[in-house]
Design an enzyme around this catalytic site. Structure first.
Site, PDB file in Angstrom:
ATOM      1  N   ARG A  74      41.298 -37.819 -55.080  1.00  0.00           N
ATOM      2  CA  ARG A  74      41.159 -36.391 -55.337  1.00  0.00           C
ATOM      3  C   ARG A  74      41.192 -35.533 -54.079  1.00  0.00           C
ATOM      4  O   ARG A  74      41.904 -34.530 -54.013  1.00  0.00           O
ATOM      5  CB  ARG A  74      39.836 -36.082 -56.067  1.00  0.00           C
ATOM      6  N   THR A  75      40.398 -35.885 -53.071  1.00  0.00           N
ATOM      7  CA  THR A  75      40.299 -35.004 -51.901  1.00  0.00           C
ATOM      8  C   THR A  75      41.655 -34.916 -51.211  1.00  0.00           C
ATOM      9  O   THR A  75      42.140 -33.822 -50.900  1.00  0.00           O
ATOM     10  CB  THR A  75      39.218 -35.516 -50.926  1.00  0.00           C
ATOM     11  N   LYS A 103      46.804 -49.769 -33.511  1.00  0.00           N
ATOM     12  CA  LYS A 103      47.098 -50.220 -32.133  1.00  0.00           C
ATOM     13  C   LYS A 103      45.900 -49.942 -31.229  1.00  0.00           C
ATOM     14  O   LYS A 103      45.980 -50.130 -30.021  1.00  0.00           O
ATOM     15  CB  LYS A 103      48.320 -49.468 -31.588  1.00  0.00           C
ATOM     16  N   ARG A 124      38.934 -37.508 -43.094  1.00  0.00           N
ATOM     17  CA  ARG A 124      37.923 -38.373 -43.720  1.00  0.00           C
ATOM     18  C   ARG A 124      37.766 -39.618 -42.861  1.00  0.00           C
ATOM     19  O   ARG A 124      38.761 -40.250 -42.492  1.00  0.00           O
ATOM     20  CB  ARG A 124      38.325 -38.777 -45.139  1.00  0.00           C
ATOM     21  N   HIS A 152      29.912 -34.122 -47.238  1.00  0.00           N
ATOM     22  CA  HIS A 152      31.229 -33.903 -47.858  1.00  0.00           C
ATOM     23  C   HIS A 152      31.229 -32.423 -48.270  1.00  0.00           C
ATOM     24  O   HIS A 152      31.140 -32.084 -49.446  1.00  0.00           O
ATOM     25  CB  HIS A 152      31.379 -34.835 -49.066  1.00  0.00           C
TER      26      HIS A 152
HETATM   27  N1  ASP Z   1      34.774 -39.202 -53.877  1.00  0.00           N
HETATM   28  C1  ASP Z   1      33.418 -39.024 -53.417  1.00  0.00           C
HETATM   29  C2  ASP Z   1      33.315 -39.284 -51.933  1.00  0.00           C
HETATM   30  O1  ASP Z   1      34.312 -39.468 -51.276  1.00  0.00           O
HETATM   31  C3  ASP Z   1      32.424 -39.788 -54.222  1.00  0.00           C
HETATM   32  C4  ASP Z   1      32.540 -41.274 -54.226  1.00  0.00           C
HETATM   33  O2  ASP Z   1      33.381 -41.866 -53.520  1.00  0.00           O
HETATM   34  O3  ASP Z   1      31.757 -41.896 -54.948  1.00  0.00           O
HETATM   35  O4  ASP Z   1      32.223 -39.266 -51.408  1.00  0.00           O
END
Ligand code: ASP
Length: 326
Positions: A74-75, A103, A124, A152
């Site tokens: 999703r993100t 590397k 991320r 987050h």
């Molecule tokens: N998608 C969310 C996160 O990246 C929640 C999860 O992974 O459970 O934190």
């Protein structure tokens, strides 16, 4: 951005448009109630534009680097969709294993490379604090898309926007967070963000070993928000306006035996939800594993699929804001 990094955790200030331009988004601690209203106003406009025209040229010529060291559906895809709906383009690095990271390239060097090509970096990374480190090294804005078990922030912003759109208010809410409150970064950000509002009460329901972090509870308590901890949902559920369910974060456990003990601790299904209010909502940052039964998906209170869509509008708003085009 190097010149701004000491202020990364400070509020944005009065003149939203000027103050947000070029800023990093690292923590929800940067957002006052006023800032949230500004972001949600822009997100609302984005929603209207997407419904009316789909894609438009607000960020034409701008490039986003989407740098993901951890899995994401999703993100990552909502930031891509957000940039493309605004007419910009994306450098996707979803599998760092195919990049120079394998590397031995450091995070700082990778970020310094990407900012040569892009106007904004979404990051991320598995380590708490990594987004702040990247932001300090980078001249371009860095948006934290999850730093380990830390925060987050964009998820918490979209969660709050969801509550506001679904229930029509952000004050006077009884919010219950359920599941892995220790390792779940989304609830760390959401509890902090909700404490900016009036009349909030937060219930934490978790197994003993996955209790909400003390640091987060202390910050929330400082804002005068009442909090209560439970090991079962029964007591908290009937008063709940927002039930925020989380996945047990398997990948954060050092001992797999401990994960096995708690992985199925709670399951939301139609029977469990009987005592809940009719006008409450159930949210989940997703992915879900077993903690919400698919039998519940058709219940009008199940807001987790709508929540994903709100995420697109909030991320469009954030990109436009940090690139000075809101
Ligand atoms: N998608 C969310 C996160 O990246 C929640 C999860 O992974 O459970 O934190």
């Amino acid at each position: 951005m190097p010149t701004q990094s000491p202020s990364a955790h400070l509020p944005f200030g009065e003149n939203k448009q000027a103050d947000w331009y070029g800023k990093d988004i690292i923590s929800v601690k940067q957002f006052s109630r006023d800032d949230l209203e500004y972001v949600f106003g822009v997100a609302h406009e984005m929603r209207g534009m997407v419904e009316r025209v789909g894609t438009f040229d607000l960020l034409k010529g701008k490039i986003l680097a989407n740098l993901f060291y951890e899995p994401s559906t999703r993100t990552s895809s909502s930031f891509t969709a957000a940039m493309e709906r605004l007419g910009g383009s994306v450098i996707p690095i979803n599998e760092v294993k195919y990049s120079s990271v394998t590397k031995g390239e450091t995070l700082i060097d990778t970020v310094r490379t990407l900012e040569c090509y892009a106007d904004v970096i979404v990051l991320r990374h598995p380590e708490t604090g990594s987004a702040a480190i990247a932001a300090k090294a980078a001249r371009k804005p860095v948006i934290n898309a999850g730093d380990g078990i830390g925060e987050h922030p964009t998820q918490a912003l979209l969660d709050t926007f969801t509550i506001s759109e679904e229930l029509g208010r952000l004050d006077d809410l009884n919010v219950t967070m359920l599941g892995d409150l220790k390792y779940g970064r989304t609830v760390h950000s959401l509890a902090r963000l909700l404490s900016a509002f009036d009349g909030i009460k937060i219930n934490y329901v978790s197994p003993e070993i996955l209790r909400m972090q003390k640091e987060v509870m202390d910050e929330v308590a400082e804002k005068g928000v009442p909090q209560a901890e439970y090991s079962s949902l029964e007591k908290a559920l009937p008063e709940t306006d927002v039930l925020y369910v989380t996945r047990v974060q398997k990948e954060r456990f050092e001992d797999p035996v401990e994960y096995e003990k708690v992985k199925g601790a709670y399951v939301i299904d139609p029977a469990v939800m009987k005592p809940a209010k009719k006008d409450m909502i159930v949210m989940h940052p997703l992915p879900r594993v077993t903690e919400i039964s698919m039998d519940f998906d058709d219940d009008p209170r199940a807001a987790y699929f709508r929540q994903m869509e709100y995420g697109l509008y909030v991320r469009m708003a954030l990109l436009a804001i940090v690139l000075g085009k809101a």
